[in-house]
Scaffold this active site. Sequence first.
Site, mmCIF file in Angstrom:
data_model
loop_
_atom_site.group_PDB
_atom_site.id
_atom_site.type_symbol
_atom_site.label_atom_id
_atom_site.label_comp_id
_atom_site.label_asym_id
_atom_site.label_seq_id
_atom_site.Cartn_x
_atom_site.Cartn_y
_atom_site.Cartn_z
ATOM 1 N N GLU A 102 0.841 -1.199 0.000
ATOM 2 C CA GLU A 102 0.000 0.000 0.000
ATOM 3 C C GLU A 102 0.882 1.256 0.000
ATOM 4 O OE1 GLU A 102 -3.216 0.311 -0.123
ATOM 5 O OE2 GLU A 102 -4.130 -1.548 0.609
ATOM 6 N N HIS B 133 -4.131 -3.124 -8.251
ATOM 7 C CA HIS B 133 -5.422 -3.640 -7.779
ATOM 8 C C HIS B 133 -6.489 -3.461 -8.855
ATOM 9 C CE1 HIS B 133 -8.172 -4.009 -3.976
ATOM 10 N NE2 HIS B 133 -8.218 -5.065 -4.738
ATOM 11 N N ASP C 13 -7.275 1.647 -7.735
ATOM 12 C CA ASP C 13 -5.898 1.888 -7.308
ATOM 13 C C ASP C 13 -4.931 0.929 -8.002
ATOM 14 O OD1 ASP C 13 -7.330 -0.007 -5.745
ATOM 15 O OD2 ASP C 13 -5.694 -0.085 -4.300
#
Length: 481
Positions: A398, A459, A469
């Site tokens: 992330e 993603h 994203d």
Amino acid sequence: MNRYFQLFVLIGIFLFFLAGCQASNAGAPDEMMVDEEELLLSEEVEVVTPFVDVAFNHWAVEAILSLNYDGLIKGYEDSSFKPDEPLTEGQFLLFVLSFFDAFGLEEIPVEPLDQHMLDNLYEKVDDYNFPLQGFSSKEKMEEPINIEAINETFALLYNDDMKDVLDQALASSFEKNKVVTRAAFVNFLYEMKKNELHTSVTTDKLYTLTNTYLLEQKEEEEREQREREEKLKKEQRELEEKLKKEAAQQKQQNDVKTKTETFGQSHSAEKEKDEPIQDVKTVAAKPNTPPTSYNAGISMTDSLLPSANSRERTTDVTHVMVHFMSNGLNKPNDPFHIQDIRSLFTSYGVSAHYVIDRNGAVYRFVPEDRVAFHAGKGNLKGFPAYKDKMNDYSIGIELLAIGTKQEMLSMIPNFPYDSIDPAHIGYTDAQYASLNNLLNDIYSRYPTISKSRKHVIGHDEYAPGRKTDPGTLFNWSRIGF
């Protein structure tokens, strides 16, 4: 005052004027008298609705005209509404998304709905666990919906809030065991609007639905994992019993053999017999091609999540998935505080292996030898076995960042994008540098992951339409692609 009410007022004034004219013409010749009924039926005063098949004496005309005036329903291209036709599942979903602002439906389409429009509607509610059959069969999207599916959907949306009022609206709108018509459902929405129930479904409530769905998905994954482990244990027990049985048979054969062989041979057999048979222990499945190490070789800070946010890894790791995340919905002025990010993970029962902040600092939230919950439902071209199972085969990274306005609003309706500092949008040089270091370290340890776009994905590539994203602001060339 809406345009229909204004029309009625004008007709009333005209009739009043007409009556006055008749009174003043009393005694005039018959040919000068005006027949009111004939005049009302003439084209000059014909009363029409926006829909050619909805007359003013239709039982649901008030509901249909009210929602049309409010811009919540549009009807068909040919100016019809087809009020008495059965309500299909796709039409039900269109009316629901149009009725509740929280879903963020930007434009209400004119019917009939083509397949592309239907797919978009279903994608918008993919995370809310609605009891609709169209998710598994496109043909079901255009079949009549039943009352039970309507009841269950609204029970999810309201989560038992205002149950009495909702039950009353349902009972007054639909006859039990009858086909639900378009007019009947619009009348139901109209009753809800009059009771101001349409404002009760908020963005926060939809997030609660999403969280519930994610927890259910996680529980399902854990149940499947337990079943796999139980099956493995059973197979290991059966193997153990089989080996013990074979060992016992071999021992019996050896005992018979020692009675007829020489002392030296007998001594050798006795020595072999005295060595204990190695127990076959139950061992969990492990990856076929493990990395040289599960520990990254770069500098980072450990902020490990509870074990409930991950599970033991039993498969080969073949992919890296890149994401963005923030706490912009709750704190638009401070969207990247690392403790807030950790709280989001623990609150929603999700996780990622690594988080890279705006200054390039790397945080480890889940060890690589455990599966993090970051991918969810999706499919990847060329890897059909990975459908809805990407967590098992990937490392999740992330980046603390915010995408374009369209990307954020498509995933998070009512995201306060205009309140976000422009400096928080997109990615920093420090993040690209740290991501390169982390990826190069992963390449060096995993023989199953090559430096290619086949193995390093976003993603949005795995779950297009549902996720956006890392988005269009992420520059893949900055990490060598």
